[in-house]
Design a protein around this motif. Structure first.
Motif, PDB file in Angstrom:
ATOM      1  N   ALA A 191     -15.354 -45.528  51.790  1.00 18.51           N
ATOM      2  CA  ALA A 191     -16.462 -44.745  51.226  1.00 18.51           C
ATOM      3  C   ALA A 191     -17.637 -44.710  52.195  1.00 18.51           C
ATOM      4  CB  ALA A 191     -16.880 -45.349  49.883  1.00 18.51           C
ATOM      5  N   GLU A 192     -17.848 -45.817  52.941  1.00 16.93           N
ATOM      6  CA  GLU A 192     -18.933 -45.867  53.923  1.00 16.93           C
ATOM      7  C   GLU A 192     -18.707 -44.852  55.036  1.00 16.93           C
ATOM      8  OE1 GLU A 192     -21.350 -49.266  56.466  1.00 16.93           O
ATOM      9  OE2 GLU A 192     -19.209 -49.537  56.076  1.00 16.93           O
ATOM     10  N   THR A 193     -17.447 -44.780  55.543  1.00 16.84           N
ATOM     11  CA  THR A 193     -17.136 -43.814  56.606  1.00 16.84           C
ATOM     12  C   THR A 193     -17.365 -42.387  56.128  1.00 16.84           C
ATOM     13  OG1 THR A 193     -15.482 -45.313  57.549  1.00 16.84           O
ATOM     14  CG2 THR A 193     -15.304 -42.994  58.145  1.00 16.84           C
ATOM     15  N   VAL A 194     -16.916 -42.084  54.917  1.00 14.86           N
ATOM     16  CA  VAL A 194     -17.080 -40.723  54.372  1.00 14.86           C
ATOM     17  C   VAL A 194     -18.565 -40.411  54.168  1.00 14.86           C
ATOM     18  CG1 VAL A 194     -16.520 -39.189  52.455  1.00 14.86           C
ATOM     19  CG2 VAL A 194     -14.808 -40.796  53.284  1.00 14.86           C
ATOM     20  N   THR A 195     -19.347 -41.407  53.750  1.00 16.54           N
ATOM     21  CA  THR A 195     -20.796 -41.213  53.567  1.00 16.54           C
ATOM     22  C   THR A 195     -21.441 -40.723  54.853  1.00 16.54           C
ATOM     23  OG1 THR A 195     -20.948 -42.915  51.860  1.00 16.54           O
ATOM     24  CG2 THR A 195     -22.979 -42.399  53.058  1.00 16.54           C
ATOM     25  N   TYR A 196     -21.122 -41.381  55.975  1.00 16.27           N
ATOM     26  CA  TYR A 196     -21.759 -40.998  57.240  1.00 16.27           C
ATOM     27  C   TYR A 196     -21.216 -39.671  57.765  1.00 16.27           C
ATOM     28  CZ  TYR A 196     -23.440 -45.748  56.816  1.00 16.27           C
ATOM     29  OH  TYR A 196     -24.032 -46.889  56.340  1.00 16.27           O
ATOM     30  N   GLU A 197     -19.970 -39.347  57.421  1.00 17.35           N
ATOM     31  CA  GLU A 197     -19.443 -38.010  57.756  1.00 17.35           C
ATOM     32  C   GLU A 197     -20.243 -36.937  57.010  1.00 17.35           C
ATOM     33  OE1 GLU A 197     -15.272 -37.465  57.169  1.00 17.35           O
ATOM     34  OE2 GLU A 197     -14.691 -38.896  58.717  1.00 17.35           O
ATOM     35  N   ILE A 198     -20.556 -37.213  55.745  1.00 15.82           N
ATOM     36  CA  ILE A 198     -21.322 -36.255  54.931  1.00 15.82           C
ATOM     37  C   ILE A 198     -22.709 -36.050  55.534  1.00 15.82           C
ATOM     38  CG2 ILE A 198     -22.462 -35.950  52.694  1.00 15.82           C
ATOM     39  CD1 ILE A 198     -19.972 -37.281  51.422  1.00 15.82           C
ATOM     40  N   PHE A 199     -23.360 -37.135  55.949  1.00 16.71           N
ATOM     41  CA  PHE A 199     -24.683 -37.012  56.551  1.00 16.71           C
ATOM     42  C   PHE A 199     -24.621 -36.147  57.815  1.00 16.71           C
ATOM     43  CE2 PHE A 199     -26.323 -41.335  54.728  1.00 16.71           C
ATOM     44  CZ  PHE A 199     -26.344 -40.765  53.458  1.00 16.71           C
ATOM     45  N   ARG A 200     -23.589 -36.361  58.643  1.00 16.92           N
ATOM     46  CA  ARG A 200     -23.456 -35.545  59.865  1.00 16.92           C
ATOM     47  C   ARG A 200     -23.196 -34.087  59.526  1.00 16.92           C
ATOM     48  NH1 ARG A 200     -20.688 -40.195  61.594  1.00 16.92           N
ATOM     49  NH2 ARG A 200     -18.654 -39.291  61.113  1.00 16.92           N
ATOM     50  N   GLU A 201     -22.384 -33.848  58.490  1.00 14.00           N
ATOM     51  CA  GLU A 201     -22.067 -32.474  58.098  1.00 14.00           C
ATOM     52  C   GLU A 201     -23.311 -31.755  57.564  1.00 14.00           C
ATOM     53  OE1 GLU A 201     -20.057 -29.005  57.605  1.00 14.00           O
ATOM     54  OE2 GLU A 201     -19.385 -30.809  58.667  1.00 14.00           O
ATOM     55  N   ILE A 202     -24.173 -32.498  56.844  1.00 12.67           N
ATOM     56  CA  ILE A 202     -25.419 -31.902  56.346  1.00 12.67           C
ATOM     57  C   ILE A 202     -26.278 -31.449  57.516  1.00 12.67           C
ATOM     58  CG2 ILE A 202     -27.618 -32.461  55.221  1.00 12.67           C
ATOM     59  CD1 ILE A 202     -25.962 -34.253  53.293  1.00 12.67           C
ATOM     60  N   THR A 203     -26.440 -32.328  58.516  1.00 11.19           N
ATOM     61  CA  THR A 203     -27.238 -31.978  59.696  1.00 11.19           C
ATOM     62  C   THR A 203     -26.654 -30.770  60.405  1.00 11.19           C
ATOM     63  OG1 THR A 203     -27.752 -34.326  59.965  1.00 11.19           O
ATOM     64  CG2 THR A 203     -28.201 -32.891  61.841  1.00 11.19           C
ATOM     65  N   ARG A 204     -25.335 -30.734  60.546  1.00  7.35           N
ATOM     66  CA  ARG A 204     -24.663 -29.618  61.209  1.00  7.35           C
ATOM     67  C   ARG A 204     -24.874 -28.310  60.434  1.00  7.35           C
ATOM     68  NH1 ARG A 204     -19.743 -31.577  60.912  1.00  7.35           N
ATOM     69  NH2 ARG A 204     -20.059 -32.968  62.690  1.00  7.35           N
ATOM     70  N   ALA A 205     -24.782 -28.382  59.111  1.00 10.40           N
ATOM     71  CA  ALA A 205     -24.863 -27.176  58.279  1.00 10.40           C
ATOM     72  C   ALA A 205     -26.253 -26.538  58.319  1.00 10.40           C
ATOM     73  CB  ALA A 205     -24.473 -27.517  56.844  1.00 10.40           C
ATOM     74  N   VAL A 206     -27.328 -27.373  58.228  1.00  9.66           N
ATOM     75  CA  VAL A 206     -28.676 -26.786  58.181  1.00  9.66           C
ATOM     76  C   VAL A 206     -29.087 -26.192  59.515  1.00  9.66           C
ATOM     77  CG1 VAL A 206     -29.434 -28.264  56.282  1.00  9.66           C
ATOM     78  CG2 VAL A 206     -29.772 -29.035  58.651  1.00  9.66           C
ATOM     79  N   GLN A 211     -27.039 -24.451  61.327  1.00 10.47           N
ATOM     80  CA  GLN A 211     -26.315 -23.185  61.461  1.00 10.47           C
ATOM     81  C   GLN A 211     -26.736 -22.139  60.441  1.00 10.47           C
ATOM     82  OE1 GLN A 211     -22.230 -25.134  61.550  1.00 10.47           O
ATOM     83  NE2 GLN A 211     -21.904 -23.482  63.007  1.00 10.47           N
ATOM     84  N   PHE A 212     -27.124 -22.590  59.242  1.00 11.50           N
ATOM     85  CA  PHE A 212     -27.374 -21.650  58.147  1.00 11.50           C
ATOM     86  C   PHE A 212     -28.716 -21.940  57.480  1.00 11.50           C
ATOM     87  CE2 PHE A 212     -22.794 -22.556  58.392  1.00 11.50           C
ATOM     88  CZ  PHE A 212     -22.315 -21.303  58.751  1.00 11.50           C
ATOM     89  N   ASP A 251     -17.549 -31.529  49.876  1.00 16.04           N
ATOM     90  CA  ASP A 251     -18.045 -30.186  50.229  1.00 16.04           C
ATOM     91  C   ASP A 251     -19.566 -30.218  50.262  1.00 16.04           C
ATOM     92  OD1 ASP A 251     -15.702 -28.371  50.398  1.00 16.04           O
ATOM     93  OD2 ASP A 251     -15.366 -29.052  48.341  1.00 16.04           O
ATOM     94  N   VAL A 252     -20.109 -29.611  51.305  1.00 14.66           N
ATOM     95  CA  VAL A 252     -21.568 -29.449  51.400  1.00 14.66           C
ATOM     96  C   VAL A 252     -21.879 -27.983  51.106  1.00 14.66           C
ATOM     97  CG1 VAL A 252     -23.583 -29.585  52.905  1.00 14.66           C
ATOM     98  CG2 VAL A 252     -21.780 -31.319  53.071  1.00 14.66           C
ATOM     99  N   VAL A 253     -22.579 -27.740  49.986  1.00 19.80           N
ATOM    100  CA  VAL A 253     -22.855 -26.370  49.529  1.00 19.80           C
ATOM    101  C   VAL A 253     -24.326 -26.045  49.783  1.00 19.80           C
ATOM    102  CG1 VAL A 253     -22.765 -24.788  47.567  1.00 19.80           C
ATOM    103  CG2 VAL A 253     -21.113 -26.662  47.729  1.00 19.80           C
ATOM    104  N   LEU A 254     -24.590 -24.898  50.450  1.00 20.32           N
ATOM    105  CA  LEU A 254     -25.959 -24.443  50.730  1.00 20.32           C
ATOM    106  C   LEU A 254     -26.416 -23.558  49.588  1.00 20.32           C
ATOM    107  CD1 LEU A 254     -25.337 -23.550  54.484  1.00 20.32           C
ATOM    108  CD2 LEU A 254     -26.324 -25.637  53.579  1.00 20.32           C
ATOM    109  N   LEU A 255     -27.563 -23.879  49.004  1.00 17.90           N
ATOM    110  CA  LEU A 255     -28.081 -23.120  47.862  1.00 17.90           C
ATOM    111  C   LEU A 255     -29.351 -22.352  48.232  1.00 17.90           C
ATOM    112  CD1 LEU A 255     -27.670 -25.944  45.183  1.00 17.90           C
ATOM    113  CD2 LEU A 255     -26.112 -24.043  45.636  1.00 17.90           C
TER     114      LEU A 255
END
Length: 492
Positions: free
Chosen positions: A420-435, A437-438, A488-492
């Protein structure tokens, strides 16, 4: 030794179990949606010649093109004489001299499609009966190596030579023929002659991709290959299959006909004999030993490894004796597991290190003795300095695990999940990547409950820092149906 064959039949699946002294030794499974192809003969067409691989790909009507190596193509061959005068096995000529693209060939499947690989083919056709194997393109008369008594080997070969005379066909005497009279072999010679004539006729009329000879269904095949005088009973839980089996036995082994019987019980036959439980155990990695030790069986694409551990076994004398006793038990258990799980290819057994050379020899001898009852061909090599034993077991069909199981959708076959810790930090990186780009006013993260719980309980400060860094609010929502690695990281 008490041996029984159990045959369980349901509308879409047939299963055969070989039980010795109450212990399951072998399981065969055939499903109507995925019948095996080994032994079937097809009319094929060469679709591609690969000189660099000394092989060709052949269309035989299956999903994937099948593989035909130059060494598996019938051809006249001259012996090669070495410098010292020894005869060497002939080398196959270049594949381009043996076949050409578009050429039609009669081929037999010797190995089912396994994983991503297509079926393996040969043009050295062989058709088995109860006591013989017909080799139509090879004028050879041989006797199975499993018949070890020289007098019996000579008797069978002499008898067979008298029966076939000047026939251009070759034959191998099977292990089942040991002790049989000439009449039994004569019946098989006549049967195989008629069958080969029918195959030739079908092959002449068939179109590319058509099967011109199909091996028997599993129930009859099991009777042909496994039935021997030591089998006390064959118990079948289907009336229809029983009738077919009785006709087959009456034709080919009438002296054993009375041993085939119907199982009418209410309780499933595999439950009664404990076979279902043994199948479930055979799908696990860990195999407990009676002494308290255990094996770990790992099947990979390249090879199978078996690791031997003493576990809770402490012994009563000294360490060397404890290790020796564990290894002896492990050798017998490993041989049974290879057969039960139908594991093939390269196998490495990691025995516990022993210093006594005689102990090492005894473990190897016991392993070879335990493998002697295996129907698949096995080759065992000497133990290495590290206590490793390399061996091979001929593989023609998928292992039991690959027949009954599929890769885990959560871990994709790795056998482990990201924490769960590894997935948590993947999510944080994905959030940074997403904002970056979009454009978005805020973000919603969907993830497994365990991951969301960890973020909210342990990573509150990190989330606040991330929100300040990207200038947006982040909301987390737990999804019960998500696997631990899924988000999933969803942009609203």
């Amino acid at each position: 030794m008490s041996e029984e064959i159990l045959i369980n039949v349901t509308p879409r699946e047939t299963r055969v179990a070989l039980v010795e002294n109450g212990m399951l030794q072998e399981v065969l499974v055939e499903r109507s949606s995925r019948r095996g192809y080994v032994g079937n003969i097809y009319k094929g067409r060469i679709s591609r010649v690969m000189p660099g691989m000394q092989a060709a790909f052949v269309e035989v009507g299956l999903q994937r093109t099948a593989f035909l190596h130059a060494s598996d193509i019938v051809r006249p061959s001259l012996p090669i004489v070495a410098d010292n005068g020894d005869l060497l096995p002939p080398l196959p000529p270049p594949i381009g001299e043996l076949v050409r693209e578009g050429q039609e060939v009669i081929v037999q499947i010797v190995k089912d499609p396994i994983g991503t690989k297509g079926a393996r083919l040969t043009t050295h056709l062989s058709i088995p009966s109860r006591y013989l194997v017909l080799l139509p393109y090879s004028k050879v008369l041989g006797v199975s190596a499993r018949i070890e008594v020289e007098e019996e080997r000579a008797r069978l070969k002499e008898m067979l030579a008298g029966l076939v005379g000047e026939s251009p066909l070759g034959y191998i005497v099977r292990t089942n023929a040991e002790g049989q009279a000439g009449e039994s072999l004569a019946e098989d010679v006549a049967y195989l002659g008629r069958l080969w004539a029918a195959v030739q006729d079908s092959a002449a009329k068939a179109r590319v991709g058509e099967c011109v000879y199909e091996d028997l269904a599993l129930a009859q095949r099991a009777l042909r290959d496994l039935m021997r005088p030591s089998i006390e009973k064959v118990r079948i839980d289907s009336r229809e299959t029983l009738e077919r089996a009785q006709r087959f036995v009456a034709q080919f082994m009438p002296e054993l006909a009375e041993r085939v019987e119907h199982y009418p019980g209410e309780r499933p036959i595999f439950d009664l004999y404990g076979v279902e439980d043994e199948i479930q155990k055979a799908l696990r990695k860990e195999v407990p030993l009676k002494s308290g030790g255990y094996l770990i069986v790992d099947q990979t694409e390249a090879m199978t490894t078996i690791d031997v551990n003493t576990g809770a076994f402490l012994g009563s004398r000294n360490l060397e004796e404890t290790v020796f006793r564990t290894n002896l038990e492990a050798a017998q258990a490993a041989a049974r597991q290879l057969r039960l799980r139908n594991l093939g290819g390269i196998i490495i057994i990691d025995f516990i290190d022993m210093t006594d050379e005689e102990h090492k020899r005894q473990v190897i001898r016991l392993l070879e003795k335990a493998l002697a009852r295996d129907h698949a061909k096995t080759t065992v090599y000497e133990m290495s300095e590290l206590g490793l034993v390399e061996m091979t077991r001929k593989r023609t069909t998928e292992s039991l695990e690959r027949q009954l199981c599929e890769p885990c959708p959560a871990c994709a076959g790795r056998g482990s999940l990201k924490t769960a810790e590894t997935v948590t930090y993947e999510i944080f990186r994905e959030i940074t990547r997403a904002v970056r780009q979009f454009e978005a006013a805020k973000l919603l993260v969907l993830a497994a409950p365990k991951v969301v719980g960890r973020i909210l309980d342990e990573e509150g400060a990190a989330v606040a820092e991330l929100e300040e860094f990207i200038g947006k609010t982040i909301r987390f929502q737990a999804e019960e149906h998500y696997s631990q690695e899924q988000y999933d990281v969803v942009l609203l």
